[in-house]
Write an enzyme that holds these catalytic residues in place. Structure first.
Site, short mmCIF file in Angstrom:
data_model
loop_
_atom_site.label_atom_id
_atom_site.label_comp_id
_atom_site.label_asym_id
_atom_site.label_seq_id
_atom_site.Cartn_x
_atom_site.Cartn_y
_atom_site.Cartn_z
N GLY A 46 -13.81 2.00 14.76
CA GLY A 46 -13.94 1.46 15.73
C GLY A 46 -12.72 2.01 16.85
O GLY A 46 -11.78 2.51 16.32
N GLN A 51 -7.30 2.36 24.02
CA GLN A 51 -6.75 3.34 22.94
C GLN A 51 -6.84 4.80 23.57
O GLN A 51 -6.09 5.85 23.41
CB GLN A 51 -7.30 3.44 21.74
CG GLN A 51 -6.93 1.82 21.02
CD GLN A 51 -7.32 1.93 19.59
OE1 GLN A 51 -8.58 1.57 19.48
NE2 GLN A 51 -6.82 2.41 18.81
N CYS A 91 -4.82 1.72 12.13
CA CYS A 91 -5.35 1.87 13.62
C CYS A 91 -5.01 3.24 13.98
O CYS A 91 -3.68 3.68 13.69
CB CYS A 91 -4.44 0.81 14.19
SG CYS A 91 -4.94 0.91 16.16
N LEU A 92 -5.72 3.86 14.71
CA LEU A 92 -5.72 5.14 15.18
C LEU A 92 -4.50 5.28 16.22
O LEU A 92 -3.86 6.30 16.33
CB LEU A 92 -6.89 5.49 16.24
CG LEU A 92 -8.06 5.71 15.34
CD1 LEU A 92 -9.53 6.06 16.26
CD2 LEU A 92 -7.89 7.10 14.34
N HIS A 133 -9.98 -6.93 15.17
CA HIS A 133 -9.09 -5.94 15.30
C HIS A 133 -9.24 -5.20 16.94
O HIS A 133 -8.54 -4.91 17.57
CB HIS A 133 -9.32 -4.85 14.40
CG HIS A 133 -8.47 -3.76 14.39
ND1 HIS A 133 -7.22 -3.32 13.63
CD2 HIS A 133 -8.33 -2.83 15.42
CE1 HIS A 133 -6.57 -2.28 13.78
NE2 HIS A 133 -7.26 -1.97 14.90
N GLU A 134 -10.61 -4.99 17.41
CA GLU A 134 -10.85 -4.11 18.52
C GLU A 134 -10.62 -5.20 19.79
O GLU A 134 -10.35 -4.91 20.93
CB GLU A 134 -12.20 -3.55 18.60
CG GLU A 134 -12.25 -2.55 17.32
CD GLU A 134 -11.48 -1.59 17.40
OE1 GLU A 134 -10.84 -1.17 18.31
OE2 GLU A 134 -11.01 -1.09 16.25
N HIS A 137 -7.39 -5.76 20.97
CA HIS A 137 -6.68 -4.64 21.65
C HIS A 137 -6.94 -4.76 22.93
O HIS A 137 -6.19 -4.34 23.84
CB HIS A 137 -7.44 -3.14 21.28
CG HIS A 137 -6.71 -2.27 20.14
ND1 HIS A 137 -5.64 -1.81 20.15
CD2 HIS A 137 -7.59 -1.91 18.80
CE1 HIS A 137 -5.49 -1.18 18.88
NE2 HIS A 137 -6.43 -1.06 18.32
NI NI Z 1 -6.64 -0.38 16.16
#
Ligand code: NI
Length: 164
Positions: A46, A51, A91-92, A133-134, A137
């Site tokens: 995702g 991000q 998470c990236l 989660h997304e 963000h």
């Molecule tokens: Ni994330």
């Protein structure tokens, strides 16, 4: 298509609220393609536009084992949640770390697709976790604030349930 640079924890942009898309434009089409390429190239499941430094309400997700079923969610909104699941997330934007997060086990989302057509998406377990989660963000929230106990160093012994 091009890879975009991932913003990491400490970058203030990650705490900001993203703006909705009112009209599809070539630069958003390009952004979506780049987000998909960036997500696949990192092995993540995702990615939210913020991000890669763009404060717009766009999310891409692919939780399929073959990584061949991309979902594009524009202006996503959670309209129903139920149950509970506890699992390890990564998470990236928080490289090398993982943490345990409890989230709803079921999640129903209303969003536009890349043609700006309304879609209703439902998910359980991993997909429900991805939606939550997304979408967090897009509201400037990062999973580290929801972690139970300490943030851990990502090692091979700890198996992540959700790894962006
Ligand atoms: Ni994330």
């Amino acid at each position: 298509m091009a890879l975009r640079e991932i913003r990491v924890l400490g970058d203030e942009i990650l705490t900001k609220v993203s703006k909705p898309i009112t009209e599809m434009k070539p630069r958003f089409e390009e952004l979506i393609d780049d987000m998909l390429e960036t997500m696949y190239s990192t092995g993540g499941v995702g990615l939210a536009a913020v991000q890669v430094g763009i404060l717009r309400r766009i999310v891409v997700i692919d939780v399929s084992p073959e990584q061949d079923s991309p979902m594009v969610l524009i202006n996503p909104e959670i309209i129903e949640m139920s149950g509970e699941q506890t699992g390890v997330e990564g998470c990236l934007s928080v490289p090398g770390k993982t943490g345990t997060v409890t989230r709803a086990n079921y999640c129903k989302v209303k969003a536009l697709d890349r043609n700006m057509k309304e879609q209703i998406l439902e998910g359980e377990e991993l997909l429900a976790r991805a939606f939550q989660h997304e979408i967090d963000h897009l509201d400037g929230k990062i999973y580290v604030d929801l972690v139970e106990g300490d943030l851990m160093d990502a090692t091979q012994e700890i198996e992540e349930e959700y790894e962006e």
